[in-house]
Design a protein around this motif. Structure first.
Motif, mmCIF file in Angstrom:
data_model
loop_
_atom_site.group_PDB
_atom_site.id
_atom_site.type_symbol
_atom_site.label_atom_id
_atom_site.label_comp_id
_atom_site.label_asym_id
_atom_site.label_seq_id
_atom_site.Cartn_x
_atom_site.Cartn_y
_atom_site.Cartn_z
ATOM 1 N N THR A 347 -5.892 4.213 -4.745
ATOM 2 C CA THR A 347 -5.852 2.755 -4.110
ATOM 3 C C THR A 347 -6.645 1.845 -4.922
ATOM 4 O OG1 THR A 347 -8.039 3.061 -2.694
ATOM 5 C CG2 THR A 347 -5.694 3.429 -1.810
ATOM 6 N N LYS A 641 2.375 8.025 6.851
ATOM 7 C CA LYS A 641 1.967 6.926 5.902
ATOM 8 C C LYS A 641 1.890 6.864 4.358
ATOM 9 C CE LYS A 641 0.213 4.994 10.328
ATOM 10 N NZ LYS A 641 -0.995 4.295 10.916
ATOM 11 N N ASP A 642 1.599 8.137 4.010
ATOM 12 C CA ASP A 642 1.400 8.265 2.509
ATOM 13 C C ASP A 642 2.600 7.526 1.617
ATOM 14 O OD1 ASP A 642 -0.855 9.597 3.014
ATOM 15 O OD2 ASP A 642 0.026 11.831 2.751
ATOM 16 N N CYS A 645 1.574 3.843 1.393
ATOM 17 C CA CYS A 645 0.520 3.871 0.364
ATOM 18 C C CYS A 645 1.126 3.469 -1.076
ATOM 19 C CB CYS A 645 -0.457 4.947 0.806
ATOM 20 S SG CYS A 645 -1.356 4.824 2.054
ATOM 21 N N HIS A 648 3.503 0.596 -1.670
ATOM 22 C CA HIS A 648 2.671 -0.837 -1.905
ATOM 23 C C HIS A 648 2.244 -0.663 -3.526
ATOM 24 C CE1 HIS A 648 2.328 -1.355 2.414
ATOM 25 N NE2 HIS A 648 2.151 -2.681 1.946
ATOM 26 N N ASP A 649 1.653 0.438 -3.871
ATOM 27 C CA ASP A 649 1.009 0.675 -5.134
ATOM 28 C C ASP A 649 2.329 0.138 -6.223
ATOM 29 O OD1 ASP A 649 -1.654 1.385 -4.998
ATOM 30 O OD2 ASP A 649 -1.189 3.248 -4.406
ATOM 31 N N THR A 678 1.727 -4.643 7.217
ATOM 32 C CA THR A 678 0.717 -3.596 6.537
ATOM 33 C C THR A 678 -0.537 -4.275 6.358
ATOM 34 O OG1 THR A 678 1.678 -4.214 4.681
ATOM 35 C CG2 THR A 678 2.710 -2.541 5.858
ATOM 36 N N GLN A 685 -6.056 2.914 3.274
ATOM 37 C CA GLN A 685 -5.205 3.314 1.976
ATOM 38 C C GLN A 685 -4.075 2.332 2.030
ATOM 39 O OE1 GLN A 685 -6.612 5.580 3.817
ATOM 40 N NE2 GLN A 685 -7.468 6.936 2.489
ATOM 41 N N VAL A 686 -3.521 1.878 3.135
ATOM 42 C CA VAL A 686 -2.369 0.794 3.242
ATOM 43 C C VAL A 686 -2.946 -0.447 2.778
ATOM 44 C CG1 VAL A 686 -0.575 0.246 4.581
ATOM 45 C CG2 VAL A 686 -1.049 2.625 4.595
#
Length: 893
Positions: A347, A641-642, A645, A648-649, A678, A685-686
């Motif tokens: 993250t 939800k992984d 995460c 977004h990255d 979000t 992590q989100v």
């Protein structure tokens, strides 16, 4: 009303008993029907009484049915406790005490769990006769009774102390007496009781130091431990070792008078035939290495200790058996499903890579055969930690032992010597430097050893000396190129574990080499391409990490058509061909691409639309699933939800790499609306990358955000919570960006932001990135809203200066110092007590803009004049020589 006065309905009783009996049928359809019936029976009047009736009636029902009744009763009470009449609760409590004497062990065990739930749902004070009654049973000559009572007391203590620690329970004197009772049980003649008492007291010490001091006398506990040092029971020995570890970890001074006796006891366990006992003994040294006084207390024992640790670093038969299918050529063997373990996702921080041999935390992150935390691992970790304390003073002891191991014909002893060499690298680097030219050449030879165990550990040990190899005085031809070449070669090793070890070592090589890699990018990429064609599933995951580290290390030097043509087509082919968003490989690939796009910048444009659309699809679907689950949790599964995460990255990477080219994708999509959800996601992590992405959008396209920005600012402020470093850091960074683009438009939120910032900076130690970002953001607010911030200067000057002095020169630092200077100019008297910290902070600049430099010089000159020459000279003399030099060089002071 007592239970014997209550009469059940025969029909209802028969129905309940029949359901309980059906639950023992090993058929999934029957089990499902049973669960449905139990839910319906919750509506029965007196359902609790029926269950208690069955549980208490040993003459009519077998132990399995009675035990099951107790389990359902426990669940029922846990769910409906607040709705049950007090008379029913009292009946259950009364029956529980009587059932402690039941002849069935299963029933007694289930009743102790039920007691734990009853205590959990209320307070100990509400059941005053419970602990005295259990203590009475504890004295029974009947071992069944005493051990059951002990189990119940154990659960009560655990529950009570956890509630006390969370503020849900008031202090109860009975617990003091109970813990004192447990201390006396440490020396009980029955091993089973000794073990339970030790387990509880160790847990109490581990959970909370302050509670430990309040609730029982650790000096008495130490005295009890010393009385049982000759206990032959292996479990008791392990628990004694654990207790001494707790004394070390809690810095309890009661261990000091007995340290010689305890060390001798620990030595006797280090070579115990039971490796679990030896492991617990070794834990003592790992804990001791964290003590500030470790060197002073334990260096005299180094002659005895260090040889044992190195000896215990040899692979055990248990570990070798777990690895037996992974030692030869296995590159052609597909990975098994149970070999693939979940991986974490970044993250925004740096993730270290470990593999099984040197995984000091026992996490087996690289998916090796999961043998857990072993004596070998603990010994290596202890040697590593102690080397940081003993430094070069230990070399005279360990060098001959390691040399002997390195030259031994036994592969396992040689391997342990290479591991030991790597373990002492950090602590003994300066003392090892004269030997390193020869040692590195030795390790390069070992990289071609016939046994894969040697090749694996050599990769790691080489990685421990990467910093030394990268020093300017070290020859590129002798160290850099040979090490790089040999690691790239072993990407293609026939053994998959060696491949992983080479990849892990190469990650560290790249992090240390950074721009030194630039002339060799083509060679490295060719090795990546060849490895990708050869690797099985697990090693592909790590390869993506290595590509990501290369991107971080060389930055936009990767942005050349010839490199992009080699790297991106195979990555994007994978990206488009993996159908499942939550697939481990897809998640790893997304992380990789987020780093690659940042490095190749506009070179990613041909692939940007495809990547953006998939990320947006992931966010849309996940947000939809979250909203559905939140609205109807019984009808929908909890959403994964992984993928959200890493989406977004990747979007963050694209915004940084593509810059203004990214804007068209944002303005033609619903990304901003998705961020509204979000940014409030409970999963840190989100939120963390979502905040960073929002900040980038503020920089790139504030005009697009501006009409809705006031919907988002309260959410940003809510994330200014120091409990979550990463999200707090990113939220503070966003506030800085909003401050720049909004100016006075941010005014209504400044009091809320300021309140949170002041609270955060009150605990500032000047070391963490979060504090640096908050300090810069706070001072930036001072530039735009000086009248609001100036009254707080006395509270924030020192922590802000301590934080900002460690920030490298950049635009954000410039903005922060400009704001801080304005605050001092407006309220100079508030700066006087901590002015030395301001002097120290302004000396941290290397390349400062002329106007800011003039402002700082004027502040320093003004203070010197106001102090008067004599006072200023006395004040100035407190400064370290380097600070004086820097102030004179930068500002002529």
């Amino acid at each position: 009303m007592a239970l014997n006065e209550w009469k059940p309905s025969e029909d209802a009783l028969s129905t309940i008993v029949r359901v309980l009996q059906d639950s023992l049928v090993p058929d999934s359809n029957v089990q499902k029907a049973v669960q449905e019936k139990i839910v319906l029976m919750q509506n029965y009047p007196d359902f609790t009484n029926y269950l208690l009736y069955i549980l208490s009636n040993a003459q009519s029902y077998n132990d399995h049915v009675r035990t099951l009744s107790a389990i359902i009763l426990k669940n029922n009470i846990s769910t409906l406790y607040e709705t049950l009449p007090i008379t029913t609760i009292e009946i259950v409590r009364q029956q529980c005490l009587e059932l402690m004497k039941d002849t069935s062990k299963e029933v007694r065990t289930s009743v102790t769990t039920l007691i734990g739930v009853l205590v959990c749902k209320d307070s100990i004070s509400s059941w005053p006769n419970l602990i005295p009654y259990l203590c009475l049973l504890l004295e029974s000559s009947d071992s069944n009774l005493s051990e059951t009572a002990l189990s119940a007391l154990f659960k009560i203590c655990e529950e009570y102390l956890s509630r006390l620690g969370s503020g849900q329970e008031e202090h109860n004197e009975m617990i003091n007496e109970l813990l004192s009772k447990f201390v006396t049980l440490v020396t009980n003649e029955r091993a089973s009781i000794r073990k339970e008492a030790l387990k509880l007291l160790n847990q109490v010490m581990q959970d909370d130091i302050d509670l430990t001091k309040k609730h029982f006398d650790t000096k008495l506990y130490m005295n009890s431990l010393l009385q049982i040092l000759k206990d032959n029971d292996p479990e008791v020995q392990k628990l004694i070792c654990q207790a001494f570890v707790m004394f070390i970890e809690t810095r309890d001074v009661n261990i000091l008078p007995h340290i010689a006796t305890i060390v001798e006891f620990i030595f006797s366990k280090l070579e115990h035939e039971d490796t679990e006992v030896a492991l617990q003994g070794c834990e003592f040294w790992l804990a001791s290495a964290k003590l500030p006084t470790c060197r002073e207390i334990f260096l005299p024992y180094a002659n005895r200790l260090l040889p044992i640790l190195i000896k215990n670093m040899k692979y055990s038969n248990f570990e070798l058996d777990a690895l037996k299918d992974h030692l030869g050529i296995d590159e052609h063997v597909e990975d098994k499903a149970d070999d693939i373990q979940p991986r974490g996702f970044s993250t925004g921080g740096n993730d270290d890579e470990y593999y099984e041999e040197v995984d000091y935390d026992g996490k087996d992150l690289m998916g090796e055969p999961n043998v857990g935390w072993t004596l070998r691992k603990c010994s290596a970790a202890s040697l590593d930690a102690l080397s940081l304390q003993f430094r070069e003073d230990m070399l005279a002891i360990v060098v001959p032992i390691i040399n002997q191991a390195l030259n031994h014909n036994d592969t396992l002893i040689k391997e342990s010597g290479i591991l030991a060499l790597g373990a002492i690298a950090d602590g003994c680097m300066s003392g090892l430097c004269p030997y390193l030219p020869g040692l590195v050449q030795y390790l390069l030879v070992c990289m071609n050893h016939e046994h894969s165990l040697i090749r694996v550990i050599t990769c790691w040990t080489l990685s421990r000396f990467m910093t030394w190899m990268m020093e300017p005085e070290q020859s590129t031809e002798i160290y850099f190129i040979p090490v790089m070449t040999i690691l790239l070669k072993h990407f293609l090793d026939g053994n998959k574990r060696v491949q992983r070890a080479a990849l892990s070592a190469f990650c560290i090589f790249q992090e240390e080499a950074r721009l030194k890699l630039v002339p060799y990018i083509d060679l490295i990429l060719q090795a990546f391409v060849m490895a990708a064609k050869k690797f099985k599933y697990r090693n592909c995951l790590l390869l993506y990490d290595v590509v990501g580290v290369l991107s971080q290390s060389v930055g936009n030097h990767l942005n050349k058509p010839e490199y992009i043509e080699v790297l991106l087509p195979p990555l994007m082919h994978k990206f488009n061909s993996i159908p499942v968003d939550e697939d481990e490989e897809f998640l790893a690939l997304m992380e990789c691409l987020s780093n690659v796009v940042t490095a190749v910048e506009v070179g990613f444009l041909p692939y940007a639309e495809v990547a953006y659309n998939r990320c947006l699809q992931i966010l849309n679907e996940t947000v939809k699933n979250i909203l559905c689950f939140n609205e109807k949790p019984t009808e929908y599964d909890p959403p994964e939800k992984d993928a959200m995460c890493v989406a977004h990255d990747l979007l963050l990477g694209m915004s940084v790499g593509l810059k203004t080219y990214f804007v068209k994708y944002v303005t033609n999509s619903n990304l901003l609306q998705l961020l509204y959800y979000t940014l409030q996601e409970e999963m840190v992590q989100v939120r963390q990358p979502a905040l960073a992405l929002f900040g980038e959008l503020v920089k790139l396209c504030f005009d697009h955000i501006n009409p809705q920005v006031h919907d988002y600012i309260p959410i940003i402020v809510q994330n200014l919570d120091k409990q979550y470093d990463g999200t707090c850091n990113n939220a503070a960074w966003v506030v800085s960006k909003l401050c720049i683009v909004m100016g006075q438009g941010l005014e209504q939120y400044v009091p809320q932001i300021l309140k949170r910032y002041v609270e955060i900076m009150q605990t500032c130690n000047g070391a963490k990135t979060m504090y640096q970002t908050v300090a810069i953001s706070l001072c930036s607010l001072g530039l735009v809203f000086p009248d609001t911030i100036t009254p707080y200067l006395g509270n924030i000057l020192r922590p802000c200066c301590q934080a900002m002095r460690n920030v490298r020169d950049c635009e954000e630092k410039d903005l922060g110092f400009r704001g801080l200077c304005q605050l001092i100019i407006r309220n100079p008297s508030a700066a006087v007590p901590d002015f030395i910290f301001f002097c120290d902070a302004v000396a941290s600049w290397n390349d400062i803009k002329v106007d800011l430099k003039d402002t700082i010089r004027n502040i320093l000159t003004t203070f010197r004049n106001q102090y008067g020459e004599n006072n200023w000279s006395a004040f100035y003399e407190q400064f370290p020589p380097m600070l004086k030099y820097r102030l004179n060089k930068l500002y002529g002071i």
